[in-house]
Design a protein around this motif. Sequence first.
Motif, PDB file in Angstrom:
ATOM      1  N   LYS A 146      68.432  49.818  54.009  1.00 14.94           N
ATOM      2  CA  LYS A 146      67.237  49.180  53.468  1.00 14.94           C
ATOM      3  C   LYS A 146      66.849  48.009  54.370  1.00 14.94           C
ATOM      4  N   TYR A 147      65.553  47.905  54.669  1.00 17.88           N
ATOM      5  CA  TYR A 147      65.050  46.854  55.549  1.00 17.88           C
ATOM      6  C   TYR A 147      64.304  45.792  54.738  1.00 17.88           C
ATOM      7  N   PHE A 148      64.401  44.544  55.185  1.00 19.44           N
ATOM      8  CA  PHE A 148      63.702  43.454  54.515  1.00 19.44           C
ATOM      9  C   PHE A 148      63.050  42.532  55.538  1.00 19.44           C
ATOM     10  N   THR A 149      62.029  41.820  55.089  1.00 18.65           N
ATOM     11  CA  THR A 149      61.335  40.825  55.924  1.00 18.65           C
ATOM     12  C   THR A 149      60.968  39.640  55.041  1.00 18.65           C
ATOM     13  N   GLY A 150      60.625  38.539  55.683  1.00 19.39           N
ATOM     14  CA  GLY A 150      60.142  37.375  54.964  1.00 19.39           C
ATOM     15  C   GLY A 150      59.416  36.460  55.931  1.00 19.39           C
ATOM     16  N   ASN A 151      58.347  35.815  55.474  1.00 17.56           N
ATOM     17  CA  ASN A 151      57.669  34.834  56.324  1.00 17.56           C
ATOM     18  C   ASN A 151      56.885  33.857  55.457  1.00 17.56           C
ATOM     19  N   ASP A 152      56.829  32.626  55.920  1.00 19.15           N
ATOM     20  CA  ASP A 152      56.102  31.570  55.228  1.00 19.15           C
ATOM     21  C   ASP A 152      55.706  30.531  56.274  1.00 19.15           C
ATOM     22  N   LYS A 153      54.438  30.508  56.605  1.00 18.50           N
ATOM     23  CA  LYS A 153      53.930  29.619  57.651  1.00 18.50           C
ATOM     24  C   LYS A 153      54.662  29.899  58.966  1.00 18.50           C
ATOM     25  N   THR A 154      55.502  28.995  59.435  1.00 22.75           N
ATOM     26  CA  THR A 154      56.184  29.219  60.718  1.00 22.75           C
ATOM     27  C   THR A 154      57.610  29.743  60.552  1.00 22.75           C
TER      28      THR A 154
ATOM     29  N   THR B  98      58.872  30.393  64.097  1.00 19.19           N
ATOM     30  CA  THR B  98      57.941  31.021  65.050  1.00 19.19           C
ATOM     31  C   THR B  98      57.310  30.012  66.006  1.00 19.19           C
ATOM     32  N   SER B  99      57.341  28.726  65.640  1.00 19.19           N
ATOM     33  CA  SER B  99      56.788  27.700  66.538  1.00 19.19           C
ATOM     34  C   SER B  99      57.882  27.086  67.413  1.00 19.19           C
TER      35      SER B  99
END
Length: 199
Positions: free
Chosen positions: A86-94, A121-122
């Motif tokens: 099972k694959y998962f992701t998450g993101n919130d602003k940077t 990400t920054s």
Amino acid sequence: MKKISIFLIILFVSTSISTIFTNSAYASVGEEDITSKIQNILDKYDINEPFSEEDTQILIKYSSLNNNITYNQNKGEVSILSTSKKYFTGNDKTLALTGYVEYDSSFGKNSWKLYMDAWDTSAIKRNIRAEIKIDCVGIVNFENGSMGKIYNNTVSQASSGKVSYLTLNKTDSFTGLPIFVFYYPKATFDGVDLAGEFR
């Protein structure tokens, strides 16, 4: 007689759960609310402590709608090899994370490969901690068929200082007969939590 009653309990619980797991009538319920409901119930109990009837019904009802759940098709019985990824992701602003949970089950032996990348990400350097919590639910009392948590562990990796990128790559295992397995992945960036969502 005792063997027959144990078999009937497992069959009843398995049939109820498999019916619910194929029911999509509650598809409009929010995934985040369901995850929170399930997590709150699982956190209330110790290992091998029977769930209340109310909590059992809530857990069974909503487990079919939650992507964090892996339903173990062996229904609590010893089975041949079963594998899922099972694959998962998450993101919130940077802040971002991605990863997977690979689960192998064979003759009561359960093993996991747990992977997560967490980063800013920054490229701002932070104290990062990545973790994946595992809860296994199964029958804890074969006399009355009570369900409960039969295994719980959190696998984690923390940075030794401020970094912009962290990788968790670990394994875990336990012997038992879970009916279903719940995963909760998250990364913490300087005290700010980011949950992973399965897809």
